[in-house]
Design an enzyme around this catalytic site. Structure first.
Site, PDB file in Angstrom:
ATOM      1  N   GLN A   1     -17.498  -7.632  -2.106  1.00  0.00           N
ATOM      2  CA  GLN A   1     -16.540  -8.411  -2.897  1.00  0.00           C
ATOM      3  C   GLN A   1     -16.110  -9.702  -2.217  1.00  0.00           C
ATOM      4  O   GLN A   1     -15.261 -10.420  -2.726  1.00  0.00           O
ATOM      5  CB  GLN A   1     -15.325  -7.560  -3.273  1.00  0.00           C
ATOM      6  CG  GLN A   1     -14.400  -7.206  -2.129  1.00  0.00           C
ATOM      7  CD  GLN A   1     -13.378  -6.163  -2.557  1.00  0.00           C
ATOM      8  OE1 GLN A   1     -13.722  -5.016  -2.827  1.00  0.00           O
ATOM      9  NE2 GLN A   1     -12.113  -6.553  -2.634  1.00  0.00           N
TER      10      GLN A   1
ATOM     11  N   HIS B   1       0.838  -1.203   0.000  1.00  0.00           N
ATOM     12  CA  HIS B   1       0.000   0.000   0.000  1.00  0.00           C
ATOM     13  C   HIS B   1       0.875   1.257   0.000  1.00  0.00           C
ATOM     14  O   HIS B   1       0.566   2.244  -0.673  1.00  0.00           O
ATOM     15  CB  HIS B   1      -0.890   0.039   1.246  1.00  0.00           C
ATOM     16  CG  HIS B   1      -1.887  -1.085   1.339  1.00  0.00           C
ATOM     17  ND1 HIS B   1      -1.836  -2.031   2.326  1.00  0.00           N
ATOM     18  CD2 HIS B   1      -2.962  -1.393   0.580  1.00  0.00           C
ATOM     19  CE1 HIS B   1      -2.845  -2.876   2.187  1.00  0.00           C
ATOM     20  NE2 HIS B   1      -3.549  -2.517   1.130  1.00  0.00           N
TER      21      HIS B   1
ATOM     22  N   SER C   1       0.719  -8.727   1.461  1.00  0.00           N
ATOM     23  CA  SER C   1      -0.731  -8.817   1.387  1.00  0.00           C
ATOM     24  C   SER C   1      -1.265  -8.724   2.810  1.00  0.00           C
ATOM     25  O   SER C   1      -0.638  -9.241   3.745  1.00  0.00           O
ATOM     26  CB  SER C   1      -1.146 -10.159   0.776  1.00  0.00           C
ATOM     27  OG  SER C   1      -2.507 -10.443   1.093  1.00  0.00           O
TER      28      SER C   1
ATOM     29  N   GLN D   1      -7.855  -7.338 -11.187  1.00  0.00           N
ATOM     30  CA  GLN D   1      -8.563  -6.158 -10.677  1.00  0.00           C
ATOM     31  C   GLN D   1      -8.189  -4.918 -11.487  1.00  0.00           C
ATOM     32  O   GLN D   1      -9.048  -4.103 -11.823  1.00  0.00           O
ATOM     33  CB  GLN D   1      -8.217  -5.963  -9.195  1.00  0.00           C
ATOM     34  CG  GLN D   1      -8.741  -4.694  -8.583  1.00  0.00           C
ATOM     35  CD  GLN D   1      -8.596  -4.718  -7.073  1.00  0.00           C
ATOM     36  OE1 GLN D   1      -9.422  -5.279  -6.377  1.00  0.00           O
ATOM     37  NE2 GLN D   1      -7.542  -4.113  -6.568  1.00  0.00           N
TER      38      GLN D   1
ATOM     39  N   ARG E   1      -3.543 -10.350   3.929  1.00  0.00           N
ATOM     40  CA  ARG E   1      -3.846 -11.730   4.344  1.00  0.00           C
ATOM     41  C   ARG E   1      -2.613 -12.482   4.840  1.00  0.00           C
ATOM     42  O   ARG E   1      -2.762 -13.534   5.476  1.00  0.00           O
ATOM     43  CB  ARG E   1      -4.519 -12.499   3.204  1.00  0.00           C
ATOM     44  CG  ARG E   1      -5.906 -11.970   2.894  1.00  0.00           C
ATOM     45  CD  ARG E   1      -6.698 -12.895   1.970  1.00  0.00           C
ATOM     46  NE  ARG E   1      -8.100 -12.519   1.938  1.00  0.00           N
ATOM     47  CZ  ARG E   1      -8.670 -11.747   1.000  1.00  0.00           C
ATOM     48  NH1 ARG E   1      -7.942 -11.284  -0.012  1.00  0.00           N
ATOM     49  NH2 ARG E   1      -9.949 -11.444   1.061  1.00  0.00           N
TER      50      ARG E   1
ATOM     51  N   LYS F   1      -0.213  -6.433  -8.188  1.00  0.00           N
ATOM     52  CA  LYS F   1      -0.394  -7.710  -7.500  1.00  0.00           C
ATOM     53  C   LYS F   1      -1.787  -8.272  -7.784  1.00  0.00           C
ATOM     54  O   LYS F   1      -1.967  -9.471  -7.898  1.00  0.00           O
ATOM     55  CB  LYS F   1      -0.214  -7.521  -6.000  1.00  0.00           C
ATOM     56  CG  LYS F   1      -0.066  -8.826  -5.296  1.00  0.00           C
ATOM     57  CD  LYS F   1      -0.577  -8.766  -3.899  1.00  0.00           C
ATOM     58  CE  LYS F   1      -1.185 -10.075  -3.533  1.00  0.00           C
ATOM     59  NZ  LYS F   1      -2.441  -9.859  -2.845  1.00  0.00           N
TER      60      LYS F   1
HETATM   61  P1  AMP Z   1      -6.237  -4.041  -0.687  1.00  0.00           P
HETATM   62  O1  AMP Z   1      -6.197  -3.230   0.560  1.00  0.00           O
HETATM   63  O2  AMP Z   1      -5.722  -5.433  -0.531  1.00  0.00           O
HETATM   64  O3  AMP Z   1      -7.573  -3.957  -1.404  1.00  0.00           O
HETATM   65  O4  AMP Z   1      -5.192  -3.356  -1.671  1.00  0.00           O
HETATM   66  C1  AMP Z   1      -5.275  -1.978  -1.987  1.00  0.00           C
HETATM   67  C2  AMP Z   1      -4.392  -1.722  -3.157  1.00  0.00           C
HETATM   68  O5  AMP Z   1      -3.042  -2.076  -2.843  1.00  0.00           O
HETATM   69  C3  AMP Z   1      -4.793  -2.567  -4.385  1.00  0.00           C
HETATM   70  O6  AMP Z   1      -4.690  -1.763  -5.545  1.00  0.00           O
HETATM   71  C4  AMP Z   1      -3.756  -3.660  -4.380  1.00  0.00           C
HETATM   72  O7  AMP Z   1      -3.493  -4.193  -5.648  1.00  0.00           O
HETATM   73  C5  AMP Z   1      -2.536  -2.926  -3.842  1.00  0.00           C
HETATM   74  N1  AMP Z   1      -1.568  -3.876  -3.295  1.00  0.00           N
HETATM   75  C6  AMP Z   1      -1.806  -4.859  -2.393  1.00  0.00           C
HETATM   76  N2  AMP Z   1      -0.678  -5.572  -2.161  1.00  0.00           N
HETATM   77  C7  AMP Z   1       0.287  -5.038  -2.940  1.00  0.00           C
HETATM   78  C8  AMP Z   1       1.680  -5.335  -3.143  1.00  0.00           C
HETATM   79  N3  AMP Z   1       2.292  -6.325  -2.499  1.00  0.00           N
HETATM   80  N4  AMP Z   1       2.360  -4.586  -4.030  1.00  0.00           N
HETATM   81  C9  AMP Z   1       1.724  -3.565  -4.700  1.00  0.00           C
HETATM   82  N5  AMP Z   1       0.438  -3.236  -4.529  1.00  0.00           N
HETATM   83  C10 AMP Z   1      -0.280  -3.966  -3.669  1.00  0.00           C
END
Ligand code: AMP
Length: 276
Positions: free
Chosen positions: A58, A34, A182, A150, A184, A146
Site C-alpha cells: 500500500q 489504535h 497517527s 479506507q 506518522r 480517521k
Molecule cells: P494504521 O496502523 O495506521 O494502519 O491504523 C490501524 C487502524 O487504526 C486503522 O483502522 C485506522 O483507521 C485506525 N486509526 C488510526 N488512527 C486513528 C485515530 N486517530 N483514531 C481512530 N482510529 C485510528
C-alpha cells in the site's frame, strides 16, 4: 497473549477460540487511536485478535515504507496490556511469498481522494485486508473513521467478496489541539507538530461554515485552502467536500457531507476528515 508470525500458527491458534471473535488490523506504531479500536473490540467480543504488519503493497515508490515507525517489542507489550488474546505478526515474505500474483481491486471508490494522490494505494489495502480477513475469519473487524476512504473501500470489498465479517467503524481519536493521532505524527519536529493543528482547524472551519448555512462546497473548499495557506509549514495536497458514502465531490450540500483533506507538514503527509 499468543503471538503467531505464520499463517499456519495463526490458524491453529484460532481453531478453538470463543466466538464472537473481534479483529483489529494495524501497521503498528501503536497510539491512542489504535487503543480505542482495541478497547471497543475487547468490549464487544469474547476473543480479541490484532495484527501488526507494515504492508509494502500500500506504499508507493516515493512513500515512507522504509522509515515507517516500527517497534515490535513495545507494540506487543501494549497489545498484551490491553488484553489482546492473539497477535498476528507476519513477515513480508509470509504475506507475499515468491510467486504471489493476486490483487484485490475495488473500483470507483478507490480512484478519488487518497487513491488519486496515491495510485495503487487501495489495491494494496484491499489485498492485505482481504488476506487478513481470510486468515483470521473474525466476526467483526474494526477500522478507524480517521481513514474514512479506507473504511468505505473495505466495507465494499467485504460485502462484494462475501468475507463474512461485520466492518465496525470507530470515531477518530484526537490530541487536545484536535490533531488526529497517527503513527506518522512521530515524524514531526516541535514546530511541525504545532503547525499540524491546521488540519483540524480547516475541518472545523468547514463545519462552522456549513453550520452557518453555507451550501456551496466550492466556498468551503476555498476557505479551508486559505486557512492552510496561512500556515508556512503546511502545503495542501487536496481538500474535499464529498458524499460520505460515494465519496463523490458535491456540487451543492443538501444532505450528509464530509470534509476531508491531505496536507503536507514539511515532509510528512497527514490526512483527516470531519462530517459537516
Ligand atoms: P494504521 O496502523 O495506521 O494502519 O491504523 C490501524 C487502524 O487504526 C486503522 O483502522 C485506522 O483507521 C485506525 N486509526 C488510526 N488512527 C486513528 C485515530 N486517530 N483514531 C481512530 N482510529 C485510528
Amino acid at each position: 497473549m499468543k503471538v503467531a508470525d505464520t499463517v499456519a500458527t495463526m490458524r491453529e491458534a484460532l481453531r478453538l477460540v470463543n466466538r464472537p471473535l473481534g479483529f483489529v488490523p494495524t501497521m503498528g506504531g501503536l497510539h491512542e487511536g489504535h487503543l480505542a479500536l482495541i478497547r471497543r473490540a475487547q468490549r464487544e467480543n469474547s476473543t480479541l485478535a490484532a495484527s501488526i504488519f507494515v504492508n509494502p503493497a500500500q506504499f508507493g515508490p516515493q512513500d515512507d515504507f522504509s522509515t515507517y515507525p516500527r517497534d515490535m517489542t513495545s507494540d506487543l507489550a501494549i497489545l498484551e496490556d490491553e488484553g489482546v488474546d492473539l497477535a498476528f505478526t507476519p513477515s513480508t515474505g509470509e504475506m507475499y511469498p515468491d510467486g504471489f500474483d493476486t490483487r484485490v481491486e475495488v473500483g470507483a471508490l478507490s480512484d478519488c481522494l487518497e487513491g488519486k494522490s496515491r495510485p495503487g494505494h487501495f489495491r494494496g489495502v484491499a489485498t492485505v485486508v482481504c488476506k487478513l480477513l481470510s486468515i483470521v475469519r473474525p466476526d467483526r473487524a474494526y477500522f478507524g473513521r480517521k481513514d474514512l476512504q479506507q473504511t468505505v473501500v473495505v466495507k465494499r470489498m467485504t460485502a462484494d467478496l462475501n468475507l463474512g465479517a461485520e466492518v465496525v467503524v470507530t470515531p477518530t481519536v484526537r490530541e487536545p489541539d484536535g490533531l488526529a493521532f497517527s503513527s506518522r505524527n512521530a515524524y514531526l519536529n516541535p514546530k511541525e507538530r504545532a503547525a499540524a493543528a491546521v488540519l483540524h482547524l480547516a475541518l472545523r472551519t468547514a463545519a462552522r461554515l456549513r453550520g452557518e448555512g453555507v451550501a456551496d462546497p466550492r466556498r468551503i473548499r476555498e476557505e479551508m485552502e486559505k486557512l492552510i495557506a496561512r500556515e508556512p509549514l503546511a502545503a495542501v495536497d487536496y481538500v474535499s467536500v464529498a458524499d460520505p458514502e460515494s465519496l463523490e465531490e458535491l456540487d451543492t450540500i443538501d444532505g450528509p457531507a464530509v470534509a476531508s483533506l491531505a496536507v503536507w507538514i514539511g515532509k510528512t503527509r497527514l490526512i483527516d476528515n470531519l462530517s459537516i
